[in-house]
Design a protein around this motif. Sequence first.
Motif, PDB file in Angstrom:
ATOM      1  N   SER A  47       0.816  -1.213   0.000  1.00 25.21           N
ATOM      2  CA  SER A  47       0.000   0.000   0.000  1.00 25.21           C
ATOM      3  C   SER A  47       0.852   1.267   0.000  1.00 25.21           C
ATOM      4  O   SER A  47       0.364   2.344  -0.341  1.00 25.21           O
ATOM      5  CB  SER A  47      -0.928   0.017   1.217  1.00 25.21           C
ATOM      6  N   ASN A 223      -6.181  -4.624   0.414  1.00 25.18           N
ATOM      7  CA  ASN A 223      -5.543  -3.314   0.463  1.00 25.18           C
ATOM      8  C   ASN A 223      -4.737  -3.082  -0.804  1.00 25.18           C
ATOM      9  O   ASN A 223      -4.525  -3.997  -1.599  1.00 25.18           O
ATOM     10  CB  ASN A 223      -4.616  -3.241   1.678  1.00 25.18           C
ATOM     11  N   PRO A 228      -8.307   5.075  -5.926  1.00 28.23           N
ATOM     12  CA  PRO A 228      -9.370   4.147  -6.351  1.00 28.23           C
ATOM     13  C   PRO A 228     -10.127   4.621  -7.584  1.00 28.23           C
ATOM     14  O   PRO A 228     -10.694   3.813  -8.325  1.00 28.23           O
ATOM     15  CB  PRO A 228     -10.288   4.067  -5.123  1.00 28.23           C
ATOM     16  N   LEU A 252      -8.061  -0.272   0.475  1.00 25.04           N
ATOM     17  CA  LEU A 252      -8.439   0.003  -0.907  1.00 25.04           C
ATOM     18  C   LEU A 252      -9.657  -0.823  -1.309  1.00 25.04           C
ATOM     19  O   LEU A 252     -10.503  -0.367  -2.076  1.00 25.04           O
ATOM     20  CB  LEU A 252      -7.269  -0.293  -1.849  1.00 25.04           C
ATOM     21  N   HIS A 294      -3.955   4.773   4.692  1.00 31.15           N
ATOM     22  CA  HIS A 294      -4.719   5.186   3.511  1.00 31.15           C
ATOM     23  C   HIS A 294      -4.701   6.698   3.353  1.00 31.15           C
ATOM     24  O   HIS A 294      -4.630   7.436   4.329  1.00 31.15           O
ATOM     25  CB  HIS A 294      -6.169   4.687   3.577  1.00 31.15           C
TER      26      HIS A 294
END
Length: 358
Positions: A47, A223, A228, A252, A294
């Motif tokens: 990530s 993830n 996105p 994700l 994130h």
Amino acid sequence: MNKEAILALEDGRVFRGFSFGASGEAAGEVVFNTSMMGYQEILTDPSYKGQMVCMTYPLIGNYGVNRQDVESIRPFVEGFIVKEASKTYSNWRATEALGDYLKRNRIVGIEGIDTRALTKHLREEGAKKGIISTKDLNHKSLIKKAVESPGLVGRDLIKEVMCKKAYDWNAKGKFRVVAVDSGIKHNILRHLEKRNCRVRVVPATAKKEEIQAFKPHGLFLSNGPGDPEALPYIVDTVKGLIGELPIFGICLGHQILGRAFGGKTYKLKFGHHGGNQPVIDLRTKRVEITAQNHGFAVDVDSIPDKNVILTHINLNDKTSEGMEHKKLPIFSVQYHPEAAPGPHDAWHHFDRFIELME
């Protein structure tokens, strides 16, 4: 004598320090991580592709690196930023020093900067594009490079971290689960295996028919890095599977699910990165301390289907951290219940996924 290195941000802020790890130059979005340990898991979390991580804890590397605590096939961070990188290490599992590990994997690092000042700057101004260099020490040149670097918005990075073809994580299990790999961490797969799942991992580009061919009892959305909004192909695949089987998404995967339901996602000012993020379950009022990584979030209110409800929010900034469908066996969380590193408060989400498949 230590080799000089410079970190330059797109807004003109410059930090002078010393090189550790690989020499060279690396660009990415600069974020801070509040975890006190677990740097090896952070480095190997896919990530973080496209990002350079600043650790807020001042001493990093004192227990070295081992072969067990990796979360993927290699480190994916673009660069690593610490106050002090320990030259010596002490742990019975350790096989090499952190600096040697970064050098072997061609990850550029910088130490000796004021990471507190950098963290406060990012906390006030938001995540910034930046560049670390050991070969170009000209401030103006580096700031220009940082400004011109691509950042994360609009980028599809999962094709750089996902598996290239489907594989079986394990051979036995009561529940057949297809895990869509957008940058999946090993500890997710361990949790599923531990709960009697036979896991088939497929690349994020897999079509609906390829997923259905495994005759899964459940679908797991992993993830991963990037924006996105840049992933219409996986959104369309998930959209075609809604209502056909239980679905569990994290990070994700949560954002992909939100977009598959017709909702919007947006960039957070500085994101959530670390092992101490407080999240409240709006249904039970239970608070969990969670591991998070994130930079984007789901606007649950934008989802047209009002059977999709907000279930969790972050207590720091009140952004969405979870949702579920009231009629279908589908739920997701924005954080990392598998931790690695981080607290174990949220392991129960894997148990819920099992219950939905029974």
